[in-house]
Design a protein around this motif. Structure first.
Motif, PDB file in Angstrom:
ATOM      1  N   TRP D   5       0.836  -1.214   0.000  1.00  0.00           N
ATOM      2  CA  TRP D   5       0.000   0.000   0.000  1.00  0.00           C
ATOM      3  C   TRP D   5       0.869   1.261   0.000  1.00  0.00           C
ATOM      4  CZ3 TRP D   5       0.559   3.397   4.094  1.00  0.00           C
ATOM      5  CH2 TRP D   5       1.202   2.886   5.227  1.00  0.00           C
ATOM      6  N   LEU D   6       2.168   1.101   0.174  1.00  0.00           N
ATOM      7  CA  LEU D   6       3.044   2.281   0.224  1.00  0.00           C
ATOM      8  C   LEU D   6       4.343   1.964  -0.508  1.00  0.00           C
ATOM      9  CD1 LEU D   6       3.453   5.153   1.419  1.00  0.00           C
ATOM     10  CD2 LEU D   6       4.565   4.064   3.375  1.00  0.00           C
ATOM     11  N   THR D   7       4.395   2.296  -1.754  1.00  0.00           N
ATOM     12  CA  THR D   7       5.593   1.963  -2.535  1.00  0.00           C
ATOM     13  C   THR D   7       6.509   3.177  -2.719  1.00  0.00           C
ATOM     14  OG1 THR D   7       4.351   2.375  -4.554  1.00  0.00           O
ATOM     15  CG2 THR D   7       4.433   0.096  -3.769  1.00  0.00           C
ATOM     16  N   TYR D  31      -3.565  -0.528  11.295  1.00  0.00           N
ATOM     17  CA  TYR D  31      -2.630  -1.539  11.799  1.00  0.00           C
ATOM     18  C   TYR D  31      -2.979  -1.929  13.234  1.00  0.00           C
ATOM     19  CZ  TYR D  31       0.936  -1.727   8.051  1.00  0.00           C
ATOM     20  OH  TYR D  31       1.614  -1.952   6.872  1.00  0.00           O
ATOM     21  N   ASN D  63       2.447  13.596   9.530  1.00  0.00           N
ATOM     22  CA  ASN D  63       2.773  12.821   8.338  1.00  0.00           C
ATOM     23  C   ASN D  63       3.032  13.721   7.127  1.00  0.00           C
ATOM     24  OD1 ASN D  63       2.805  10.011   9.083  1.00  0.00           O
ATOM     25  ND2 ASN D  63       0.607  10.171   9.471  1.00  0.00           N
ATOM     26  N   THR D  66       6.608  14.738   6.908  1.00  0.00           N
ATOM     27  CA  THR D  66       7.449  13.689   6.326  1.00  0.00           C
ATOM     28  C   THR D  66       7.346  13.682   4.801  1.00  0.00           C
ATOM     29  OG1 THR D  66       7.004  12.361   8.292  1.00  0.00           O
ATOM     30  CG2 THR D  66       7.943  11.211   6.394  1.00  0.00           C
TER      31      THR D  66
ATOM     32  N   GLN F  15       7.058   1.029   2.946  1.00  0.00           N
ATOM     33  CA  GLN F  15       6.090   0.260   3.734  1.00  0.00           C
ATOM     34  C   GLN F  15       6.785  -0.506   4.868  1.00  0.00           C
ATOM     35  OE1 GLN F  15       3.069  -1.687   1.506  1.00  0.00           O
ATOM     36  NE2 GLN F  15       2.655  -3.224   3.085  1.00  0.00           N
ATOM     37  N   TYR F  18       7.430   1.938   7.449  1.00  0.00           N
ATOM     38  CA  TYR F  18       6.234   2.244   8.244  1.00  0.00           C
ATOM     39  C   TYR F  18       6.003   1.150   9.293  1.00  0.00           C
ATOM     40  CZ  TYR F  18       1.670   4.218   9.297  1.00  0.00           C
ATOM     41  OH  TYR F  18       0.613   4.800   9.936  1.00  0.00           O
ATOM     42  N   GLU F  19       6.219  -0.082   8.867  1.00  0.00           N
ATOM     43  CA  GLU F  19       6.019  -1.194   9.812  1.00  0.00           C
ATOM     44  C   GLU F  19       7.088  -1.192  10.906  1.00  0.00           C
ATOM     45  OE1 GLU F  19       5.550  -4.384   6.995  1.00  0.00           O
ATOM     46  OE2 GLU F  19       3.485  -3.797   6.547  1.00  0.00           O
ATOM     47  N   PHE F  64       7.768   7.269  12.246  1.00  0.00           N
ATOM     48  CA  PHE F  64       7.949   7.156  10.797  1.00  0.00           C
ATOM     49  C   PHE F  64       8.802   8.320  10.264  1.00  0.00           C
ATOM     50  CE2 PHE F  64       6.153   7.448   6.325  1.00  0.00           C
ATOM     51  CZ  PHE F  64       6.838   6.336   5.849  1.00  0.00           C
TER      52      PHE F  64
END
Lengths: 76, 76, 76, 76, 76, 76
Positions: D5-7, D31, D63, D66, F15, F18-19, F64
Motif C-alpha cells: 500500500w506504500l511503494t 494496523y 505525516n 514527512t 512500507q 512504516y512497519e 515514521f
C-alpha cells in the motif's frame, strides 16, 4: 477531494505562510468530516473550549513548521 | 486578518525568539476564536488548569523550534 | 518579561542542555500564568498526576530537540 | 499487512502529498485495529467529536511533514 | 540534579539509542517529581492505563528522533 | 531488554519503514509495561476507542519521521 486547494507551499510573507498553515489544519478536519453542516454545528462548541483552542493552535504550529521550511523561513 | 502581525521570523536574541513563539501560539488561538471577549472569559479558566498550562507550553515549544531554525539558533 | 533569562541556547554538556530544555518548558507555563502564587498552588496537584508528568516530559523532549540541534548534539 | 500500500513517498503535487499523509494516518489506525467492521462503528462517533477531529488533523500534519521533506516541498 | 546522568548522546547501536530515549523520557518526569516514593506510587496506575502507555511511547518517540539524528541514524 | 530487537533503521521499502515505525511505537509501550498479560488485557479496550487509535497513529507518525530520514525517504 477533486477540487484543487493546494497547488504550492510557497507564500510571499511569513504571515501568509501562517495562514496557509491554518488552512492545512482545517483541511485535515474537513477530510475526516466533509459535511459543512456537521462541522458548522461543532464550531460553536470547540470555539469556547480553551483546551480545543490550544489543541488547534498546536496543529497550526506543526503545519507552520512545514510551510516555514518550504519557504526557507522567508530569509531575505 | 488584514492587519500585518508577522513580517519576519528573525529576532535579535533567543529570548525575543521565544516571545515570538508565544505570539505565534496565541495567534493560533485567535484565528480560531477571534472574539476578544470570549478569549477573555476563557483565560481565567485555563490559567488555573495545570494541564492547559502544560499544553500551552507545548505549543510554544513547537513554534520555538521554527523560530530557532529560522535564526540559525542565534549562533554567533 | 523584561528580565533577561535566555541569552544563549549553547551549553557545555548534553545534561546542561537538557536542564535548559526544562527551563524553557517552565517558562512556557510562566508566560501564560505569571503568578508565582497560583503556579505554586498548581504544583502539588500535577506533581502527583501521572498524565501531567508524562505531558511535562513531552514538552521537555520537544525543547531538548531544539537545544540539541543548536549545540550540534555536543559531538566532539 | 501483506498487500503493498506504500511503494513511494513521492507525489506530483502538494495536494497529492497531503492526501498521502491522510492515508498514512489512517493506516496507523488500521494496523492497530484491522477490523473494517469495528473501525466502521467508531467512525460515526469521532466524526462528530471536535477534539477527535483536531487530533486527526494533528496526525495528518505530522505525516505531511514527512511527505513534504521527501518531495523537497515540491519546489519547482 | 548534581549527579551526572547524561554525558553523551552517542550510542553504539540503534537499540541502545532507543534505550537512551527512554531514559531521557523518564528523567523528564523525575525532574518534575523528584520523589522516588511518589513516582513509585504512580507507576502501578499508569502502567495499566492504555492511554498513559501510548503517551509514554510518544515521548520516547520524540526523544528517539533527537538521539537518532545525533548518531546520524547509525548509518554504516 | 537483553534481546536484540533493533539492529538497524534501514528498510528496503517505505512500507517496511512504516512497519518498523509501528514496531518502535509498540516497544515504547512494552518498555513501560513489560507484562504480556497486562498488555493483552489492555488491547481489547484501546482497540475500540477512537481517541486511543488516533493517539497510536500519532506515535507511529513520529517514529515514521525518524525512519524516513534514516532511509533518505527511499528516494531512488
Amino acid at each position: 477531494m477533486s477540487d484543487p486547494w493546494l497547488t504550492s507551499l510557497m507564500t510571499e510573507t511569513p504571515q501568509a505562510g501562517y495562514e496557509l498553515a491554518i488552512k492545512l489544519s482545517r483541511m485535515g478536519v474537513k477530510y475526516t468530516q466533509p459535511s459543512d453542516e456537521i462541522r458548522g454545528k461543532l464550531r460553536p462548541v470547540y470555539e469556547k473550549d480553551a483546551d480545543s483552542l490550544i489543541a488547534s493552535s498546536h496543529v497550526v504550529a506543526v503545519n507552520f513548521q512545514t510551510v516555514s521550511v518550504a519557504n526557507n523561513y522567508w530569509r531575505s
